[in-house]
Design a protein around this motif. Sequence first.
Motif, PDB file in Angstrom:
ATOM      1  N   TYR A   1       0.813  -1.211   0.000  1.00 54.07           N
ATOM      2  CA  TYR A   1       0.000   0.000   0.000  1.00 54.07           C
ATOM      3  C   TYR A   1       0.849   1.265   0.000  1.00 54.07           C
ATOM      4  O   TYR A   1       0.396   2.318  -0.423  1.00 54.07           O
ATOM      5  N   LYS A   2       2.111   1.194   0.446  1.00 51.08           N
ATOM      6  CA  LYS A   2       2.966   2.381   0.464  1.00 51.08           C
ATOM      7  C   LYS A   2       3.498   2.717  -0.923  1.00 51.08           C
ATOM      8  O   LYS A   2       3.696   3.884  -1.247  1.00 51.08           O
ATOM      9  N   LYS A   3       3.740   1.710  -1.738  1.00 52.62           N
ATOM     10  CA  LYS A   3       4.307   1.934  -3.069  1.00 52.62           C
ATOM     11  C   LYS A   3       3.235   2.138  -4.138  1.00 52.62           C
ATOM     12  O   LYS A   3       3.540   2.532  -5.260  1.00 52.62           O
ATOM     13  N   LEU A   4       1.996   1.874  -3.821  1.00 54.31           N
ATOM     14  CA  LEU A   4       0.923   1.954  -4.811  1.00 54.31           C
ATOM     15  C   LEU A   4       0.748   3.357  -5.414  1.00 54.31           C
ATOM     16  O   LEU A   4       0.632   3.470  -6.634  1.00 54.31           O
ATOM     17  N   PRO A   5       0.765   4.447  -4.619  1.00 46.25           N
ATOM     18  CA  PRO A   5       0.634   5.777  -5.239  1.00 46.25           C
ATOM     19  C   PRO A   5       1.776   6.082  -6.217  1.00 46.25           C
ATOM     20  O   PRO A   5       1.550   6.628  -7.289  1.00 46.25           O
ATOM     21  N   ALA A   6       2.996   5.706  -5.864  1.00 43.58           N
ATOM     22  CA  ALA A   6       4.128   5.960  -6.759  1.00 43.58           C
ATOM     23  C   ALA A   6       3.998   5.128  -8.031  1.00 43.58           C
ATOM     24  O   ALA A   6       4.303   5.612  -9.129  1.00 43.58           O
TER      25      ALA A   6
ATOM     26  N   SER B   1       1.196   4.050  -9.415  1.00 50.24           N
ATOM     27  CA  SER B   1       0.126   4.597 -10.260  1.00 50.24           C
ATOM     28  C   SER B   1       0.560   5.915 -10.902  1.00 50.24           C
ATOM     29  O   SER B   1       0.219   6.189 -12.049  1.00 50.24           O
ATOM     30  N   ARG B   2       1.336   6.716 -10.188  1.00 49.92           N
ATOM     31  CA  ARG B   2       1.850   7.967 -10.752  1.00 49.92           C
ATOM     32  C   ARG B   2       2.787   7.663 -11.931  1.00 49.92           C
ATOM     33  O   ARG B   2       2.726   8.292 -12.982  1.00 49.92           O
ATOM     34  N   SER B   3       3.635   6.675 -11.757  1.00 46.56           N
ATOM     35  CA  SER B   3       4.555   6.279 -12.820  1.00 46.56           C
ATOM     36  C   SER B   3       3.797   5.752 -14.031  1.00 46.56           C
ATOM     37  O   SER B   3       4.141   6.057 -15.177  1.00 46.56           O
TER      38      SER B   3
END
Length: 108
Positions: free
Chosen positions: A22-27, A29-31
């Motif tokens: 869950y911590k890496k998911l925003p990065a 999706s941004r990528s």
Amino acid sequence: MGSLGPLEIIAIVLIILLLFGYKKLPAASRSLGQSLRIFKGEMKGMKSDDVAGKDAAQVTPVRAELAPPLSKDADLTAQLQDEARAAEIRAAELRARADRSGAVDGPR
């Protein structure tokens, strides 16, 4: 084959969360969003190059490389690898041609 139901969507979301956390998911999706924007921009650039109405004398003809038909004893894996190599070579040629035309045209 119907559309995805709620259980399938929940399973896909859980698998994505397990893979990325869950911590890496925003990065991630941004990528992915940046990659899609770049891809769309490149596609628009290719379309505008095609529409620009280049003179037929300036455009070099594209040579098609067709694979020979499969024989009964042909090794399918080897043939597919040969086709993949030919496609990679063709892609490199097209990239080089695009780089040369970009250098002549200048930055956009």
